[in-house]
Scaffold this motif. Structure first.
Motif, PDB file in Angstrom:
ATOM      1  N   ASN A 136     -48.170 -52.634 -19.915  1.00 17.92           N
ATOM      2  CA  ASN A 136     -48.650 -52.132 -18.628  1.00 17.92           C
ATOM      3  C   ASN A 136     -50.165 -51.993 -18.705  1.00 17.92           C
ATOM      4  O   ASN A 136     -50.779 -52.339 -19.719  1.00 17.92           O
ATOM      5  N   GLY A 137     -50.770 -51.479 -17.658  1.00 15.48           N
ATOM      6  CA  GLY A 137     -52.210 -51.277 -17.662  1.00 15.48           C
ATOM      7  C   GLY A 137     -52.612 -50.084 -18.503  1.00 15.48           C
ATOM      8  O   GLY A 137     -51.779 -49.276 -18.928  1.00 15.48           O
ATOM      9  N   ALA A 138     -53.931 -49.967 -18.743  1.00 17.35           N
ATOM     10  CA  ALA A 138     -54.437 -48.933 -19.641  1.00 17.35           C
ATOM     11  C   ALA A 138     -54.973 -47.711 -18.905  1.00 17.35           C
ATOM     12  O   ALA A 138     -55.692 -46.910 -19.497  1.00 17.35           O
ATOM     13  N   GLY A 139     -54.608 -47.559 -17.631  1.00 21.05           N
ATOM     14  CA  GLY A 139     -55.165 -46.448 -16.855  1.00 21.05           C
ATOM     15  C   GLY A 139     -54.872 -45.087 -17.448  1.00 21.05           C
ATOM     16  O   GLY A 139     -55.781 -44.268 -17.640  1.00 21.05           O
ATOM     17  N   ASN A 140     -53.605 -44.796 -17.760  1.00 21.46           N
ATOM     18  CA  ASN A 140     -53.255 -43.490 -18.320  1.00 21.46           C
ATOM     19  C   ASN A 140     -53.888 -43.280 -19.682  1.00 21.46           C
ATOM     20  O   ASN A 140     -54.324 -42.163 -20.019  1.00 21.46           O
ATOM     21  N   LEU A 141     -53.946 -44.336 -20.490  1.00 23.03           N
ATOM     22  CA  LEU A 141     -54.551 -44.237 -21.818  1.00 23.03           C
ATOM     23  C   LEU A 141     -56.032 -43.926 -21.706  1.00 23.03           C
ATOM     24  O   LEU A 141     -56.556 -43.065 -22.425  1.00 23.03           O
ATOM     25  N   GLU A 171     -67.620 -49.453 -14.515  1.00 22.87           N
ATOM     26  CA  GLU A 171     -67.306 -50.330 -15.640  1.00 22.87           C
ATOM     27  C   GLU A 171     -65.964 -49.951 -16.271  1.00 22.87           C
ATOM     28  O   GLU A 171     -65.191 -50.828 -16.688  1.00 22.87           O
ATOM     29  N   VAL A 172     -65.677 -48.665 -16.335  1.00 23.02           N
ATOM     30  CA  VAL A 172     -64.377 -48.216 -16.853  1.00 23.02           C
ATOM     31  C   VAL A 172     -63.266 -48.709 -15.936  1.00 23.02           C
ATOM     32  O   VAL A 172     -62.221 -49.195 -16.389  1.00 23.02           O
ATOM     33  N   ASN A 173     -63.506 -48.626 -14.636  1.00 24.81           N
ATOM     34  CA  ASN A 173     -62.499 -49.089 -13.679  1.00 24.81           C
ATOM     35  C   ASN A 173     -62.257 -50.589 -13.807  1.00 24.81           C
ATOM     36  O   ASN A 173     -61.112 -51.054 -13.678  1.00 24.81           O
ATOM     37  N   ARG A 174     -63.312 -51.345 -14.099  1.00 26.63           N
ATOM     38  CA  ARG A 174     -63.141 -52.790 -14.268  1.00 26.63           C
ATOM     39  C   ARG A 174     -62.301 -53.097 -15.509  1.00 26.63           C
ATOM     40  O   ARG A 174     -61.496 -54.033 -15.512  1.00 26.63           O
ATOM     41  N   PHE A 175     -62.488 -52.302 -16.562  1.00 29.08           N
ATOM     42  CA  PHE A 175     -61.672 -52.493 -17.758  1.00 29.08           C
ATOM     43  C   PHE A 175     -60.200 -52.213 -17.451  1.00 29.08           C
ATOM     44  O   PHE A 175     -59.315 -52.960 -17.879  1.00 29.08           O
ATOM     45  N   VAL A 176     -59.941 -51.151 -16.710  1.00 28.99           N
ATOM     46  CA  VAL A 176     -58.560 -50.818 -16.347  1.00 28.99           C
ATOM     47  C   VAL A 176     -57.958 -51.925 -15.490  1.00 28.99           C
ATOM     48  O   VAL A 176     -56.792 -52.316 -15.679  1.00 28.99           O
ATOM     49  N   ASP A 177     -58.740 -52.452 -14.549  1.00 26.09           N
ATOM     50  CA  ASP A 177     -58.255 -53.553 -13.715  1.00 26.09           C
ATOM     51  C   ASP A 177     -57.905 -54.763 -14.573  1.00 26.09           C
ATOM     52  O   ASP A 177     -56.893 -55.442 -14.332  1.00 26.09           O
ATOM     53  N   LYS A 178     -58.752 -55.036 -15.565  1.00 26.27           N
ATOM     54  CA  LYS A 178     -58.490 -56.171 -16.457  1.00 26.27           C
ATOM     55  C   LYS A 178     -57.188 -55.956 -17.221  1.00 26.27           C
ATOM     56  O   LYS A 178     -56.381 -56.887 -17.384  1.00 26.27           O
ATOM     57  N   THR A 194     -59.509 -60.697 -25.808  1.00 33.63           N
ATOM     58  CA  THR A 194     -59.404 -59.264 -26.112  1.00 33.63           C
ATOM     59  C   THR A 194     -60.680 -58.516 -25.751  1.00 33.63           C
ATOM     60  O   THR A 194     -61.785 -58.942 -26.081  1.00 33.63           O
ATOM     61  N   ASP A 195     -60.516 -57.394 -25.106  1.00 32.76           N
ATOM     62  CA  ASP A 195     -61.619 -56.484 -24.799  1.00 32.76           C
ATOM     63  C   ASP A 195     -61.139 -55.077 -25.143  1.00 32.76           C
ATOM     64  O   ASP A 195     -59.943 -54.789 -25.091  1.00 32.76           O
ATOM     65  N   TYR A 196     -62.056 -54.215 -25.507  1.00 32.05           N
ATOM     66  CA  TYR A 196     -61.648 -52.858 -25.851  1.00 32.05           C
ATOM     67  C   TYR A 196     -62.730 -51.857 -25.480  1.00 32.05           C
ATOM     68  O   TYR A 196     -63.912 -52.194 -25.330  1.00 32.05           O
ATOM     69  N   VAL A 197     -62.317 -50.612 -25.330  1.00 34.36           N
ATOM     70  CA  VAL A 197     -63.221 -49.470 -25.149  1.00 34.36           C
ATOM     71  C   VAL A 197     -62.760 -48.399 -26.112  1.00 34.36           C
ATOM     72  O   VAL A 197     -61.614 -48.399 -26.566  1.00 34.36           O
ATOM     73  N   VAL A 216     -58.961 -45.926 -29.403  1.00 28.35           N
ATOM     74  CA  VAL A 216     -59.323 -47.254 -28.923  1.00 28.35           C
ATOM     75  C   VAL A 216     -58.264 -47.737 -27.945  1.00 28.35           C
ATOM     76  O   VAL A 216     -57.067 -47.638 -28.225  1.00 28.35           O
ATOM     77  N   ALA A 217     -58.717 -48.239 -26.803  1.00 27.43           N
ATOM     78  CA  ALA A 217     -57.826 -48.899 -25.844  1.00 27.43           C
ATOM     79  C   ALA A 217     -58.234 -50.357 -25.796  1.00 27.43           C
ATOM     80  O   ALA A 217     -59.379 -50.676 -25.461  1.00 27.43           O
ATOM     81  N   ALA A 218     -57.330 -51.255 -26.146  1.00 24.41           N
ATOM     82  CA  ALA A 218     -57.620 -52.685 -26.158  1.00 24.41           C
ATOM     83  C   ALA A 218     -56.676 -53.403 -25.211  1.00 24.41           C
ATOM     84  O   ALA A 218     -55.512 -53.013 -25.055  1.00 24.41           O
ATOM     85  N   THR A 219     -57.185 -54.457 -24.581  1.00 25.52           N
ATOM     86  CA  THR A 219     -56.351 -55.271 -23.707  1.00 25.52           C
ATOM     87  C   THR A 219     -56.666 -56.737 -23.909  1.00 25.52           C
ATOM     88  O   THR A 219     -57.738 -57.088 -24.418  1.00 25.52           O
ATOM     89  N   GLY A 220     -55.754 -57.591 -23.517  1.00 23.69           N
ATOM     90  CA  GLY A 220     -55.919 -59.027 -23.703  1.00 23.69           C
ATOM     91  C   GLY A 220     -54.562 -59.699 -23.657  1.00 23.69           C
ATOM     92  O   GLY A 220     -53.550 -59.078 -23.302  1.00 23.69           O
ATOM     93  N   GLU A 221     -54.533 -60.968 -24.008  1.00 28.26           N
ATOM     94  CA  GLU A 221     -53.259 -61.669 -24.073  1.00 28.26           C
ATOM     95  C   GLU A 221     -52.372 -61.013 -25.133  1.00 28.26           C
ATOM     96  O   GLU A 221     -52.839 -60.675 -26.222  1.00 28.26           O
ATOM     97  N   PRO A 222     -51.091 -60.820 -24.829  1.00 27.70           N
ATOM     98  CA  PRO A 222     -50.189 -60.162 -25.791  1.00 27.70           C
ATOM     99  C   PRO A 222     -50.211 -60.788 -27.176  1.00 27.70           C
ATOM    100  O   PRO A 222     -50.157 -60.067 -28.179  1.00 27.70           O
ATOM    101  N   ALA A 223     -50.300 -62.121 -27.257  1.00 28.69           N
ATOM    102  CA  ALA A 223     -50.280 -62.778 -28.563  1.00 28.69           C
ATOM    103  C   ALA A 223     -51.451 -62.356 -29.435  1.00 28.69           C
ATOM    104  O   ALA A 223     -51.369 -62.382 -30.663  1.00 28.69           O
TER     105      ALA A 223
END
Length: 249
Positions: free
Chosen positions: A10-15, A45-52, A95-98, A112-119
């Motif tokens: 899911n998205g990283a909003g809550n995290l 910028e934080v909101n853009r990361f969550v959107d991503k 992969t991107d992270y904050v 750390v909250a990271a997002t990207g392709e699952p693989a």
């Protein structure tokens, strides 16, 4: 080094909200959230990361918690965490992270909250172990945590009581599930650890007092007589039902 991690589809909003919450102030204050370059992010910028993260539909949460005996400053935790994550994710194109550093405990640690392709973000047990070893190298463990001279260079003026590893692990497990009352879990685990340490001499004393006294000459002969009686009893055939129950047990 403690480095727990999990992932969610899911998205990283809550995290992100959990990482940003300042539990010491807790009145509209937030923890600085930074990007891979170490720059503090603005709200847009934080909101853009969550959107991503919502577009990828995948996020990973990591907690980087170095050994408290190293007395790492929050700045060191921030710098070393960024170096560790850049090593881990540098070759992963999507992969991107904050990340942010929590100082609400006696041991500063990073989330750390990271997002990207699952693989790119899926980690097995061996991957996590390698990441933990790499983290220990970046934070100069165990050299720094064993060398008092090394820990003194950046030590805080009042480092406080060092929390044992079991209590820290329970605390971070609660944080990993985004439990807003994780500090309560830490307090309970710490109190339990303290009680165990205080009660240890008493337990040893009780074990010492419970040791049997030496047998007299007459009493020393009785165990042989008892053993002979037990052998006679063992030689008697037991009922069929009893033998079957004993086999299954």
């Amino acid at each position: 080094m403690i480095l727990p991690t999990d992932y969610q589809r899911n998205g990283a909003g809550n995290l992100v909200d959990y990482i940003r919450r300042d539990r010491e102030q807790d009145a509209g204050k937030t923890v600085d959230l930074r990007n891979p370059a170490g720059r503090e992010l603005s709200d847009p910028e934080v909101n853009r990361f969550v959107d991503k993260s919502q577009e990828f539909g995948f996020q990973r949460h990591l907690i980087v918690s170095p050994d408290p005996t190293g007395q790492y400053s929050p700045q060191e935790v921030q710098t070393n965490t960024r170096e560790l994550m850049n090593r881990e994710f540098a070759q992963q194109p999507t992969t991107d992270y904050v990340y942010g550093v929590h100082q609400n405990t006696e041991f500063p640690h990073a989330h750390v909250a990271a997002t990207g392709e699952p693989a790119e973000l899926e980690l097995d047990r061996e991957d996590i172990q390698q990441l933990r070893e790499q983290a220990a190298t970046v934070f100069e463990e165990p050299t720094r945590t064993r060398d008092p001279a090394a820990t003194a260079r950046d030590a805080p003026e009042n480092p406080g009581r060092v929390v044992d590893q079991e209590a820290r692990e329970q605390f971070h497990e609660a944080e990993l599930s985004l439990n807003p009352d994780a500090e309560k879990a830490l307090k309970r685990a710490s109190e339990k650890s303290q009680q165990k340490e205080v009660g240890q001499p008493t337990a040893e004393k009780e074990r010492a007092e419970s040791k049997p006294e030496p047998l007299s000459e007459g009493a020393a002969e009785r165990p042989e007589e008892q053993a002979a009686t037990e052998r006679e009893l063992e030689s008697e055939p037991e009922p069929e039902a009893e033998r079957e129950r004993g086999w299954w047990q």
